[in-house]
Write a protein that holds these residues in place. Structure first.
Motif, mmCIF file in Angstrom:
data_model
loop_
_atom_site.group_PDB
_atom_site.id
_atom_site.type_symbol
_atom_site.label_atom_id
_atom_site.label_comp_id
_atom_site.label_asym_id
_atom_site.label_seq_id
_atom_site.Cartn_x
_atom_site.Cartn_y
_atom_site.Cartn_z
ATOM 1 N N LYS A 108 0.822 -1.213 0.000
ATOM 2 C CA LYS A 108 0.000 0.000 0.000
ATOM 3 C C LYS A 108 0.852 1.258 0.000
ATOM 4 O O LYS A 108 0.568 2.213 -0.730
ATOM 5 C CB LYS A 108 -0.924 -0.006 1.218
ATOM 6 N N TYR A 109 1.885 1.277 0.828
ATOM 7 C CA TYR A 109 2.744 2.457 0.915
ATOM 8 C C TYR A 109 4.175 2.114 0.500
ATOM 9 O O TYR A 109 5.133 2.591 1.076
ATOM 10 C CB TYR A 109 2.730 3.017 2.336
ATOM 11 N N ARG A 110 4.288 1.272 -0.540
ATOM 12 C CA ARG A 110 5.595 0.833 -1.045
ATOM 13 C C ARG A 110 6.443 0.180 0.053
ATOM 14 O O ARG A 110 7.655 0.288 0.060
ATOM 15 C CB ARG A 110 6.348 2.000 -1.682
ATOM 16 N N GLY A 111 5.756 -0.450 0.990
ATOM 17 C CA GLY A 111 6.451 -1.192 2.041
ATOM 18 C C GLY A 111 6.625 -0.457 3.341
ATOM 19 O O GLY A 111 6.989 -1.068 4.348
ATOM 20 N N LEU A 112 6.402 0.853 3.361
ATOM 21 C CA LEU A 112 6.561 1.612 4.599
ATOM 22 C C LEU A 112 5.395 1.343 5.543
ATOM 23 O O LEU A 112 4.277 1.070 5.109
ATOM 24 C CB LEU A 112 6.650 3.107 4.292
ATOM 25 N N LEU A 113 5.661 1.419 6.847
ATOM 26 C CA LEU A 113 4.644 1.187 7.851
ATOM 27 C C LEU A 113 4.102 2.504 8.385
ATOM 28 O O LEU A 113 4.779 3.535 8.364
ATOM 29 C CB LEU A 113 5.218 0.373 9.013
ATOM 30 N N SER A 114 2.878 2.456 8.880
ATOM 31 C CA SER A 114 2.286 3.632 9.500
ATOM 32 C C SER A 114 2.943 3.885 10.851
ATOM 33 O O SER A 114 3.619 3.018 11.420
ATOM 34 C CB SER A 114 0.783 3.423 9.692
ATOM 35 N N ARG A 115 2.724 5.070 11.413
ATOM 36 C CA ARG A 115 3.273 5.391 12.731
ATOM 37 C C ARG A 115 2.739 4.443 13.789
ATOM 38 O O ARG A 115 3.457 4.037 14.706
ATOM 39 C CB ARG A 115 2.930 6.831 13.098
ATOM 40 N N GLU A 116 1.469 4.078 13.674
ATOM 41 C CA GLU A 116 0.865 3.177 14.656
ATOM 42 C C GLU A 116 1.536 1.808 14.614
ATOM 43 O O GLU A 116 1.810 1.197 15.653
ATOM 44 C CB GLU A 116 -0.638 3.044 14.396
ATOM 45 N N GLN B 100 6.689 -1.951 17.201
ATOM 46 C CA GLN B 100 8.046 -2.481 17.136
ATOM 47 C C GLN B 100 9.053 -1.351 17.369
ATOM 48 O O GLN B 100 10.058 -1.220 16.688
ATOM 49 C CB GLN B 100 8.283 -3.152 15.776
ATOM 50 N N GLU B 101 8.778 -0.567 18.393
ATOM 51 C CA GLU B 101 9.509 0.679 18.600
ATOM 52 C C GLU B 101 10.997 0.464 18.862
ATOM 53 O O GLU B 101 11.844 1.176 18.323
ATOM 54 C CB GLU B 101 8.873 1.445 19.762
ATOM 55 N N LYS B 102 11.326 -0.501 19.688
ATOM 56 C CA LYS B 102 12.742 -0.722 20.004
ATOM 57 C C LYS B 102 13.492 -1.269 18.796
ATOM 58 O O LYS B 102 14.659 -0.940 18.573
ATOM 59 C CB LYS B 102 12.880 -1.664 21.196
ATOM 60 N N GLN B 103 12.825 -2.094 18.015
ATOM 61 C CA GLN B 103 13.469 -2.612 16.819
ATOM 62 C C GLN B 103 13.535 -1.545 15.730
ATOM 63 O O GLN B 103 14.498 -1.475 14.962
ATOM 64 C CB GLN B 103 12.719 -3.849 16.328
ATOM 65 N N ASP B 104 12.528 -0.697 15.691
ATOM 66 C CA ASP B 104 12.476 0.372 14.699
ATOM 67 C C ASP B 104 13.633 1.359 14.888
ATOM 68 O O ASP B 104 14.178 1.885 13.920
ATOM 69 C CB ASP B 104 11.122 1.096 14.814
ATOM 70 N N ARG B 105 14.043 1.585 16.135
ATOM 71 C CA ARG B 105 15.105 2.564 16.388
ATOM 72 C C ARG B 105 16.443 2.129 15.803
ATOM 73 O O ARG B 105 17.363 2.938 15.639
ATOM 74 C CB ARG B 105 15.248 2.805 17.890
ATOM 75 N N THR B 106 16.585 0.849 15.477
ATOM 76 C CA THR B 106 17.830 0.347 14.909
ATOM 77 C C THR B 106 17.929 0.639 13.416
ATOM 78 O O THR B 106 19.013 0.536 12.838
ATOM 79 C CB THR B 106 17.931 -1.180 15.081
ATOM 80 N N GLY B 107 16.795 0.926 12.788
ATOM 81 C CA GLY B 107 16.767 1.032 11.331
ATOM 82 C C GLY B 107 16.344 -0.264 10.663
ATOM 83 O O GLY B 107 16.194 -0.334 9.446
ATOM 84 N N TYR B 108 16.136 -1.331 11.458
ATOM 85 C CA TYR B 108 15.683 -2.612 10.924
ATOM 86 C C TYR B 108 14.154 -2.701 10.982
ATOM 87 O O TYR B 108 13.487 -1.941 11.670
ATOM 88 C CB TYR B 108 16.219 -3.778 11.764
ATOM 89 N N ILE C 198 11.318 -2.233 9.604
ATOM 90 C CA ILE C 198 10.284 -1.209 9.526
ATOM 91 C C ILE C 198 9.606 -1.230 8.162
ATOM 92 O O ILE C 198 9.132 -0.211 7.675
ATOM 93 C CB ILE C 198 10.857 0.198 9.811
ATOM 94 N N ARG C 199 9.544 -2.429 7.566
ATOM 95 C CA ARG C 199 8.923 -2.536 6.254
ATOM 96 C C ARG C 199 7.851 -3.627 6.274
ATOM 97 O O ARG C 199 7.938 -4.604 7.018
ATOM 98 C CB ARG C 199 9.960 -2.826 5.172
ATOM 99 N N GLU C 200 6.881 -3.433 5.415
ATOM 100 C CA GLU C 200 5.739 -4.336 5.392
ATOM 101 C C GLU C 200 6.115 -5.722 4.899
ATOM 102 O O GLU C 200 5.457 -6.713 5.243
ATOM 103 C CB GLU C 200 4.640 -3.743 4.505
ATOM 104 N N ASP C 201 7.170 -5.823 4.097
ATOM 105 C CA ASP C 201 7.513 -7.128 3.527
ATOM 106 C C ASP C 201 8.088 -8.091 4.547
ATOM 107 O O ASP C 201 8.145 -9.300 4.307
ATOM 108 C CB ASP C 201 8.472 -6.971 2.338
ATOM 109 N N SER C 202 8.511 -7.581 5.729
ATOM 110 C CA SER C 202 9.166 -8.471 6.694
ATOM 111 C C SER C 202 8.706 -8.270 8.126
ATOM 112 O O SER C 202 9.190 -8.966 9.024
ATOM 113 C CB SER C 202 10.684 -8.264 6.631
ATOM 114 N N LYS C 203 7.787 -7.365 8.387
ATOM 115 C CA LYS C 203 7.411 -7.055 9.776
ATOM 116 C C LYS C 203 6.871 -8.275 10.515
ATOM 117 O O LYS C 203 7.006 -8.387 11.735
ATOM 118 C CB LYS C 203 6.370 -5.937 9.802
#
Length: 567
Positions: free
Chosen positions: A61-69, A74-82, A84-89
């Motif tokens: 829907k958003y080229r793999g990007l996730l919404s803020r919600e 996955q906030e702690k994992q998101d802070r690493t840069g890992y 944060i995409r729909e294809d692997s969340k």
């Protein structure tokens, strides 16, 4: 629930289905042992349960990007840069549902499902050497490994032959060669870099990395060669790279000796004071919250370094008030991870008429060249590091500027951009006793299990090493004649490299270590720990191959003990 008989005594129980758990299950089952394999997460069937394996960017829907919600889950994992995409969340845990605590920042990346992180691992497959196994003893650091390279070399052979490792031989004693299928190709800029390093240095080498991807003409059941799609993190329908789901678990299932039970959270290992052995495990059903007990002659902890140690710490009894097998007091201590995200980048002139085919899922590797035991390589810090990197051409996005439009933009979109090259170092972290994890009984998860708290940091030795890593990456690219060379030293925290090691280390003396040379708990010999928790030090090499080799070795040792009725 009726298909699982709580009164049955299995030959073995394996906790976890990832890289080490899959190997333990395979070896135990192939030795004829009735084996119960427990996974705390959901079931994942090879191919069937890879929902994004064939999707393209426009399918999201958003080229793999996730919404803020979604990212907040996955906030702690998101802070690493890992992650944060729909294809692997879906391969990574919900941080809110599965909390942990930090006295100091620790980036714990987890996947709770059958196959674990074997689906998402980086696949670099490197052997350790006696330079690594002897380092603690020679330097007076921590404790000595109870094994040497010759003890594990045959098991490296066995694992590599089964999983398939593409790579090239180099003949370096500190990075032993293995059993390889043909390496993937370096592109023209990487080959140029290789040539320049060879011209400029006597003790540095650039090779194509050694990866657990199938190449060549050797057939492996149910798997075919890597198709160069570079969508590995989604799960591979071809089985082109090694995962438990595509390889070891099917092999275990084929024997008819494996019972796989997902949604099974191991709460503790049950110890019998009279027998002085473990007799089974207590399991909480993740869906029903029902408590169950399963019995076995041997138990393998392969839940991942942190999870296995948490289970042992929680397995208290009159004999072991501080955790199962914790006579030494070392359980939970000596936590390690590689530090990385330090290196250099550059642009490369020329080669405008050159490109490459496919989406190669591998990188080049520059093995360790510091502190090799001679004066020429000695530094003002201990241990060493290696580099991983790649060269590529930038894409059409380099042409998007305010004045780029119409015909000029269309033409630019079909032309590859200039060449760029970069590499990052992976450095060893020393086994500091004060780097630890412990259980917080005041903060429990939804199943009533105490959560983990991390108290771990990189120290002066790692900081000195990082300065050298950046400097040498810069120097090598500069000496190669590349342009716009820039070094970088980004923040790196324990856990970030996803190579957690230690907390239930191997050693020779029960007074200073948790496990013996066969990965058995010294005081409870029918419990084996073969994941990253067992590591006595953290050599720079990616550690997963060593976990697999130790798991295979320990499983065969356990099978011998059972057949001789030791347990």
């Amino acid at each position: 629930m009726s298909e699982f008989n709580n009164e049955e005594v299995y030959d073995a129980i394996v906790i976890g289905t990832g890289i080490s758990g899959g190997w333990a299950a395979k070896e135990l089952c192939e030795q004829g042992l009735k084996t119960l394999v427990l996974e705390r997460g959901r079931n994942v069937e090879h191919i069937k349960d890879y929902p994004t394996m064939n999707k393209e960017p426009w399918d999201f829907k958003y080229r793999g990007l996730l919404s803020r919600e979604e990212r907040k889950r996955q906030e702690k994992q998101d802070r690493t840069g890992y992650v944060i995409r729909e294809d692997s969340k879906h391969w990574f845990v919900d941080d809110i549902k599965h909390p942990y605590n930090e006295d100091k920042r620790f980036d714990w990346i987890r996947g709770y499902h059958v196959g674990g992180r074997s689906i998402t691992w980086g696949r670099q497959t490197l052997r350790l050497s006696d330079l690594d196994f002897e380092a603690n003893k020679k330097e007076g650091i921590a404790v000595d490994w109870p094994i040497r390279y010759n003890d594990i070399s045959p098991w490296y052979d066995k694992v590599e032959s089964f999983i398939g490792v593409c790579g090239e031989k180099l003949g370096l004693p500190h990075l032993p060669d293995g059993i390889f299928t043909p390496p993937m190709e370096l592109n023209c800029v990487e080959q140029e870099f290789r040539n320049k390093i060879s011209e400029q240095y006597d003790n540095r080498h650039l090779i194509m990395g050694r990866f657990a991807h199938l190449t060549g003409d050797i057939e492996r059941e149910g798997r075919v060669n890597c198709q160069y799609r570079n969508k590995c993190i989604r799960g591979c329908m071809f089985g082109g790279y090694f995962s438990s789901n595509a390889s070891t678990l099917p092999a275990a299932k084929k024997t008819g000796n494996m019972t796989l039970r997902p949604h099974s959270i191991v709460n503790k290992i049950i110890y019998d004071d009279t027998k002085q052995l473990a007799t089974g495990v207590e399991v909480i059903d993740a869906e029903t919250h029902e408590t169950l007990h399963f019995k076995a002659k041997v138990i393998f902890c392969c839940a991942s370094a942190m999870a296995s140690t948490a289970i042992l710490l929680h397995s208290t009894s009159e004999r072991f008030p501080n955790g199962l097998g914790n006579d030494s007091g070392e359980l939970g201590h000596n936590l390690m991870d590689h530090h990385f995200r330090v290196g250099a980048t550059a642009t490369v002139d020329g080669f405008d008429d050159k490109y490459y085919k496919g989406h190669r899922p591998t990188s080049f590797h520059i093995p360790r060249f510091r502190n090799l035991g001679d004066e020429a390589t000695k530094q003002n810090y201990l241990r060493g590091f290696g580099f991983q990197g790649s060269a590529s051409r930038t894409n059409w996005q380099n042409g998007i500027k305010e004045l780029s439009y119409g015909k000029a933009l269309k033409e630019q979109m079909f032309k590859p951009g200039p060449w760029q090259i970069g590499m990052t170092g992976f450095g060893e972290c020393l086994p500091y006793h004060e780097n630890r994890m412990y259980l917080n009984y005041d903060k429990r998860d939804e199943w009533g299990i105490p959560t983990i708290t991390f108290d771990c940091e990189f120290k002066e030795n790692e900081m000195k090493m990082r300065e050298d890593m950046e400097s040498e990456a810069f120097n090598m690219l500069k000496k190669a004649g590349f342009k716009n060379v820039k070094g970088y030293n980004a923040p790196s925290f324990p856990g970030h490299a996803i190579h957690e090691m230690g907390t239930a280390r191997m050693g020779r003396d029960p007074k200073t270590s948790v496990l013996n040379k066969h990965n058995q708990i010294h005081a409870v010999p029918n419990v084996y720990v073969t994941d990253g928790a067992c590591m006595t030090s953290s050599p720079y090499q990616n550690p997963s191959l060593t976990y697999m080799a130790l798991s295979a070795r320990a499983a065969n040792h356990a099978a011998e003990q059972i057949k001789s009725k030791t347990f």
